[in-house]
Enzyme design. Structure first.
Site, mmCIF file in Angstrom:
data_model
loop_
_atom_site.group_PDB
_atom_site.id
_atom_site.type_symbol
_atom_site.label_atom_id
_atom_site.label_comp_id
_atom_site.label_asym_id
_atom_site.label_seq_id
_atom_site.Cartn_x
_atom_site.Cartn_y
_atom_site.Cartn_z
ATOM 1 N N ASN A 114 -55.721 -64.198 27.114
ATOM 2 C CA ASN A 114 -55.528 -65.623 26.801
ATOM 3 C C ASN A 114 -56.674 -66.335 27.493
ATOM 4 O O ASN A 114 -56.678 -66.449 28.729
ATOM 5 C CB ASN A 114 -54.239 -66.188 27.413
ATOM 6 C CG ASN A 114 -52.960 -65.673 26.789
ATOM 7 O OD1 ASN A 114 -52.284 -66.362 26.039
ATOM 8 N ND2 ASN A 114 -52.588 -64.450 27.148
ATOM 9 N N CYS A 131 -56.920 -59.148 30.187
ATOM 10 C CA CYS A 131 -57.689 -60.393 30.155
ATOM 11 C C CYS A 131 -58.860 -60.449 31.125
ATOM 12 O O CYS A 131 -59.875 -59.828 30.903
ATOM 13 C CB CYS A 131 -56.770 -61.586 30.340
ATOM 14 S SG CYS A 131 -57.612 -63.100 29.829
ATOM 15 N N GLU A 184 -52.091 -60.380 25.890
ATOM 16 C CA GLU A 184 -51.520 -60.624 27.227
ATOM 17 C C GLU A 184 -50.405 -61.665 27.077
ATOM 18 O O GLU A 184 -50.523 -62.591 26.264
ATOM 19 C CB GLU A 184 -52.640 -61.181 28.118
ATOM 20 C CG GLU A 184 -52.208 -61.630 29.505
ATOM 21 C CD GLU A 184 -53.309 -62.451 30.202
ATOM 22 O OE1 GLU A 184 -53.928 -63.334 29.570
ATOM 23 O OE2 GLU A 184 -53.539 -62.200 31.391
ATOM 24 N N ASN A 214 -48.127 -59.869 36.014
ATOM 25 C CA ASN A 214 -48.648 -59.989 34.665
ATOM 26 C C ASN A 214 -48.872 -58.543 34.201
ATOM 27 O O ASN A 214 -49.792 -57.873 34.658
ATOM 28 C CB ASN A 214 -49.966 -60.785 34.707
ATOM 29 C CG ASN A 214 -50.487 -61.126 33.326
ATOM 30 O OD1 ASN A 214 -50.113 -60.515 32.342
ATOM 31 N ND2 ASN A 214 -51.374 -62.114 33.269
ATOM 32 N N LYS A 270 -51.553 -56.523 36.272
ATOM 33 C CA LYS A 270 -52.904 -57.118 36.322
ATOM 34 C C LYS A 270 -53.420 -57.260 37.743
ATOM 35 O O LYS A 270 -52.721 -57.783 38.624
ATOM 36 C CB LYS A 270 -52.872 -58.470 35.615
ATOM 37 C CG LYS A 270 -54.227 -59.134 35.439
ATOM 38 C CD LYS A 270 -54.063 -60.391 34.594
ATOM 39 C CE LYS A 270 -55.339 -61.153 34.390
ATOM 40 N NZ LYS A 270 -55.115 -62.369 33.570
ATOM 41 N N GLU A 306 -52.427 -68.541 37.510
ATOM 42 C CA GLU A 306 -51.990 -67.138 37.636
ATOM 43 C C GLU A 306 -51.812 -66.723 39.085
ATOM 44 O O GLU A 306 -50.946 -65.898 39.402
ATOM 45 C CB GLU A 306 -52.977 -66.198 36.932
ATOM 46 C CG GLU A 306 -52.894 -66.286 35.425
ATOM 47 C CD GLU A 306 -53.609 -65.134 34.756
ATOM 48 O OE1 GLU A 306 -53.274 -63.972 35.021
ATOM 49 O OE2 GLU A 306 -54.531 -65.421 33.968
#
Ligand code: CDT
Length: 334
Positions: free
Chosen positions: A195, A170, A47, A107, A124, A144
């Site tokens: 991550n 993730c 990612e 993302n 994401k 995020e």
């Protein structure tokens, strides 16, 4: 002749804030070449592969963070990765921060086939962390929810060189619904990058627990959905912040068949027997025969935890005290 896919997780060690895209892409190409030398046909990168995990930094003004985002894919600095992969005849999955022409930030991950064509894109959906800094805003954060919008493309499955591949990113790997939605579209392999920080302000998880929870998520997703899972970490230390490694490949039996040995750049590879899933799909996880979607309505109707749903023919007991209701096994309650 069994269907097989030689596949690798290309774990990437820490990327420092000052590293250029060109430097990072050179590292990725080395990983790609090593994987290709082992006859790998699909390489999974992490990612946000191209930069340090920048959502750890608080920046009120998002426009000031544009340097972390890609406005085109491939842009000039990432083109060499596409070129080398095409020369080697290797497909790949790559996670990166996407800034669209109309100003949306996601993302994102893509799937590229062995001819260099982007065949799938994912944005994401489960964005963890916070929208505002917690505690000392100079300390590493997980922002995020500040940096990205929730993905608008759903959970897709794509044909990559003849194999059905589902993507996620993730934190998505911790949600059972993700694998099931991909499995319902026939995914044979789920690929993902991650991550996972070892500590944040007000949140200092015990490292071993972090690794076991990570592996448990992959293994449960693989087994319960009769598919392979390939997970690639951005690992190690970035700007003083530590992240777990544990890049892994998991079979439809739920077994970890290969796992990273360290937290640096590393190719973790296996030959995945795609036909292994058939026995599970035919029996224990024969969806057609055994699934009961009419009984799962709460999954799409409710987001958070709520009150128990009344069971027909039973008088609801008042929920007193703090302990759980003790289930009984009399005929009436079965
Ligand atoms: N990148 C990412 O989604 N990481 C999360 C950790 C979030 S900690 C607030 C993960 O699930 O690994």
């Amino acid at each position: 002749m069994r269907r097989q896919l030689s596949v690798a997780a290309a774990q990437v060690g820490g990327i420092q804030p000052g590293e250029t895209r060109e430097e990072v892409v050179r590292r990725l190409i080395l990983l790609l070449e090593e994987a290709a030398a082992r006859s790998t046909r699909l390489v999974v990168f992490p990612e946000l592969t191209l930069t340090t995990f920048f959502p750890r930094y608080w920046a009120q003004d998002l426009a000031s963070t544009d340097r972390w985002f890609e406005t085109e894919m491939p842009g000039p600095s990432v083109q060499p990765l596409f070129d080398r992969a095409r020369e080697l005849g290797v497909g790949f999955y790559l996670g990166y921060a996407e800034l669209t022409g109309d100003g949306h930030r996601y993302n994102t991950s893509i799937l590229v086939d062995s001819t260099g064509r982007i065949v799938g894109r994912y944005r994401k959906i489960h964005l963890p962390g916070h929208a505002r800094p917690v505690g000392d805003e100079q300390a590493p954060q997980h922002l995020e929810k500040h940096y990205f919008e929730v993905g608008d493309l759903g959970l897709g499955v794509f044909d990559v060189d003849g194999v059905r591949i589902g993507m996620c990113l993730c934190n998505d790997r911790r949600w059972a619904e993700v694998y099931r939605v991909l499995a319902l579209q026939g995914a044979e392999v789920v690929v993902l990058g991650y991550n996972t920080p070892l500590g944040l302000p007000g949140w200092q998880p015990e490292p071993h627990h972090m690794m076991s929870a990570h592996l448990l998520s992959l293994q449960a997703g693989a087994y319960q959905n009769s598919l392979w899972v390939v997970a690639a970490a951005k690992a190690g230390v970035e700007d003083g912040a530590e992240m777990i490694g544990g890049s892994a490949l998991v079979s439809p039996a739920g077994e970890v068949v290969a796992r990273a040995t360290g937290t640096g750049d590393e190719v973790v590879q296996t030959v995945a027997d795609l036909d292994l899933a058939a026995a599970y799909r035919a029996e224990i996880f024969d969806f057609e025969a055994h699934r009961r979607p009419d009984q799962y309505r709460l999954i799409t109707e409710r987001t958070g935890r709520g009150a128990p749903v009344p069971v027909p023919g039973q008088v609801p007991e008042p929920l007193t005290g703090h302990g759980p209701r003790i289930a009984t096994t009399t005929q009436e309650t079965r």
